[in-house]
Design an enzyme around this catalytic site. Structure first.
Site, mmCIF file in Angstrom:
data_model
loop_
_atom_site.group_PDB
_atom_site.id
_atom_site.type_symbol
_atom_site.label_atom_id
_atom_site.label_comp_id
_atom_site.label_asym_id
_atom_site.label_seq_id
_atom_site.Cartn_x
_atom_site.Cartn_y
_atom_site.Cartn_z
ATOM 1 N N THR A 125 -5.956 -3.070 -5.330
ATOM 2 C CA THR A 125 -6.086 -4.153 -6.296
ATOM 3 C C THR A 125 -4.686 -4.722 -6.384
ATOM 4 O O THR A 125 -3.725 -4.008 -6.130
ATOM 5 C CB THR A 125 -6.470 -3.576 -7.684
ATOM 6 O OG1 THR A 125 -7.634 -2.803 -7.544
ATOM 7 C CG2 THR A 125 -6.686 -4.654 -8.712
ATOM 8 N N ARG A 150 -21.829 -3.901 -6.522
ATOM 9 C CA ARG A 150 -20.984 -3.194 -7.485
ATOM 10 C C ARG A 150 -19.826 -4.072 -7.969
ATOM 11 O O ARG A 150 -19.155 -4.738 -7.197
ATOM 12 C CB ARG A 150 -20.429 -1.927 -6.829
ATOM 13 C CG ARG A 150 -19.463 -1.136 -7.709
ATOM 14 C CD ARG A 150 -18.025 -1.336 -7.274
ATOM 15 N NE ARG A 150 -17.116 -0.402 -7.940
ATOM 16 C CZ ARG A 150 -15.791 -0.481 -7.847
ATOM 17 N NH1 ARG A 150 -15.224 -1.401 -7.096
ATOM 18 N NH2 ARG A 150 -15.033 0.383 -8.486
ATOM 19 N N ASP A 176 -13.554 -2.681 -12.275
ATOM 20 C CA ASP A 176 -12.888 -3.045 -13.528
ATOM 21 C C ASP A 176 -12.094 -4.339 -13.454
ATOM 22 O O ASP A 176 -11.782 -4.930 -14.488
ATOM 23 C CB ASP A 176 -11.953 -1.912 -13.962
ATOM 24 C CG ASP A 176 -10.834 -1.666 -12.951
ATOM 25 O OD1 ASP A 176 -11.132 -1.639 -11.728
ATOM 26 O OD2 ASP A 176 -9.672 -1.513 -13.357
ATOM 27 N N THR A 209 -5.174 -0.638 -11.815
ATOM 28 C CA THR A 209 -5.615 -0.434 -10.436
ATOM 29 C C THR A 209 -6.024 1.023 -10.273
ATOM 30 O O THR A 209 -5.316 1.925 -10.712
ATOM 31 C CB THR A 209 -4.512 -0.769 -9.419
ATOM 32 O OG1 THR A 209 -4.955 -0.322 -8.121
ATOM 33 C CG2 THR A 209 -3.188 -0.088 -9.735
ATOM 34 N N GLY A 268 -12.238 2.081 -10.471
ATOM 35 C CA GLY A 268 -12.653 1.094 -11.465
ATOM 36 C C GLY A 268 -13.652 1.582 -12.484
ATOM 37 O O GLY A 268 -13.585 1.208 -13.659
#
Lengths: 331, 331
Positions: free
Chosen positions: B200, B228, B231, B250, B253
């Site tokens: 991320t 899916r 976060d 990061t 999630g």
């Protein structure tokens, strides 16, 4: 601070709700719900359906089942009714689809599940629970979520199942209104400023083991565009539960996300030792100050509930640990 | 408590980071990043790209632009690089697609924007900012989000743009592994337990007006299925900012959503007066106890930063208010 007054339509009791121990609390959406706009028949229909949902959830708890089972049973009743903007009664998007979201959180282990933007799952709350329990994920969206629900053995229906005349007419009316106003330029699309933004169902249950679950399910916003996702499937926004409290929200979803509404109720209780009434009322006030509106229902580990809202009304109900039902609609 | 040790690759300074005033902090993902698995050339490439991103964001702040502009400029550099799992370097889903998520939050007015599950938007962070500023919504998903981005004049690319050999090979390797293990039955799909869940990029900036913005962008999880959503596009989970602090996460999630990670950092500061180091470390510890891992970066209104993580490494960097760059990779 807004004073919460209960309409005790079914209960003979006049004792304030906060002094009892509750095991399940539900809502069927907040919005411009006034006595003037209601007919006795409509009021009766809503009251009966909310009661049926409470009793279904309560039956699970009585059997010693989990708060998750109680939330599911209560919400399924509301999803299967055309009265509420969730499941069967879901509103239409701008392109004439029914696009639903749902979520669940279990306070015992902070597990959570959600589906967003689904069109074929008969009971989105069941899909959210399946995501929580069997997917290893928290949030699934669109066709992928539908595939997962199907593989989980849930009822998949033709999208036509969600077509209802009332909601279709609602979309046409809103589109006409939008067309009339199309020459106006405003920061917000017109369709967001109307009451059609409201409508969600939710439940929070406390089971015999002392564990709390909270769930929320919605058909979203009439005439919504661009794959908009509101607060209902967002853990921490529309739904939250921990060992102390469970919360489900209904209202202008964008504000509930920005306010991390459900989590903030729990955080005020967890970190500031505020009681459930104060924590929920503060969050609704904060949402009001931001320009948003709606309501939350919350139930804590001691069986206390709170149901503040800053709209004209909110369909809501609660059942005590000894099975007494209370229903409220107006302010 | 895990001690945070900075690898000061570019800075001559040996002063602990917490004693300086920072204006921008970024991350490029957490995971099994160890010195042993790194080559000098790779280390140099990551260091240079993180530095470039910091300088791009810093230039915006120097010009007196908002923290939103700084977050965008920093993240666009990372999105355009194949080194990070976001934008150009996004990993592949199980069905061979690049499916991206991004979000932004602006502390000044708690406005927020996010896109989820998009395949054609060159810079998802720009789309998240457009959602925040121009849609009246917070979260848009899938084709609807792409349509909105296109109407907003953002760069739309052929999905092939996101194809990179490294990521494609990563998917094939993982699928092979999954195939080999297919006879094992486990609660969690195998593909979640591997390191491919990480990756991320994120940035948090503090501008001259004292306003904080936080943003996060990701290509999700290699081999992910069922639409899916992690976060990164969830306000309160992967991203949060208010008047006091901004946070970008990061890691795994699902745990960040269940822990409402970014909002909880801010809540601990807001409601318990904890400092940024304590609040972030506590949240990472809570995620660790739940079984999750990852890291967060955070920057408060006084220019203090914290970057705790419970993985082997996290690509990260910060730039002080006087332009000094610091980069870290390993523990």
């Amino acid at each position: 601070m807004k004073k919460l007054v209960f309409s005790l339509l079914l209960s003979a009791s006049t004792v304030a709700f906060a002094q009892k121990k509750y095991s399940l609390v539900i809502h069927g959406g907040a919005g411009t719900i006034t006595k003037e706009n209601m007919t006795p028949a409509k009021e009766k229909a809503y009251t009966e359906k909310l009661t049926e949902a409470l009793k279904a959830g309560y039956a699970e708890l009585q059997k010693g089942n989990t708060s998750i089972a109680a939330v599911q049973s209560a919400i399924v009743i509301l999803e299967d009714s055309p009265l509420f903007n969730a499941g069967k009664g879901a509103v239409f998007t701008n392109d004439g689809k029914n696009e639903m979201d749902a979520s669940i959180m279990y306070g015992k282990d902070l597990s959570a599940g959600a589906v967003a933007g689904v069109h074929t799952i008969k009971n989105p709350i069941k899909a959210a629970i399946a995501v929580m329990q069997n997917s290893g994920h928290v949030m699934l969206a669109g066709a992928g979520a539908e595939k997962f629900a199907q593989q989980s053995g849930l009822d998949i229906v033709d999208p036509k199942y969600f077509w209802t005349k009332d909601r279709w007419d609602g979309l046409q009316k809103l589109k006409q209104k939008e067309l009339e106003k199309s020459k106006k330029i405003s920061h917000l699309p017109d369709y967001i400023t109307v009451d059609q933004k409201f409508g969600t169902v939710g439940a929070v249950a406390l089971d015999k083991e002392g564990n709390i679950a909270a769930g929320t399910s919605t058909g979203g916003m009439t005439n919504k565009k661009f794959g908009r996702i509101g607060d209902s499937p967002v853990i921490g926004a529309g739904t939250y539960a921990n060992g102390q409290v469970g919360v489900s929200g209904t209202g202008w979803g964008e504000f509930f996300i920005r306010a991390t509404a459900a989590r903030t109720v729990a955080a005020k209780m967890e970190y500031q030792n505020k009681d459930i009434a104060t924590a929920t009322q503060e969050v609704i006030s904060e949402i009001g100050k931001m320009g948003g509106d709606g309501g939350v229902i919350a139930l804590d580990k001691d069986g206390n509930i709170a149901m503040p809202f800053n709209t004209a009304g909110m369909y809501r109900g609660a059942i005590t640990q000894d099975g007494q039902v209370e229903i409220g609609i107006y302010k």
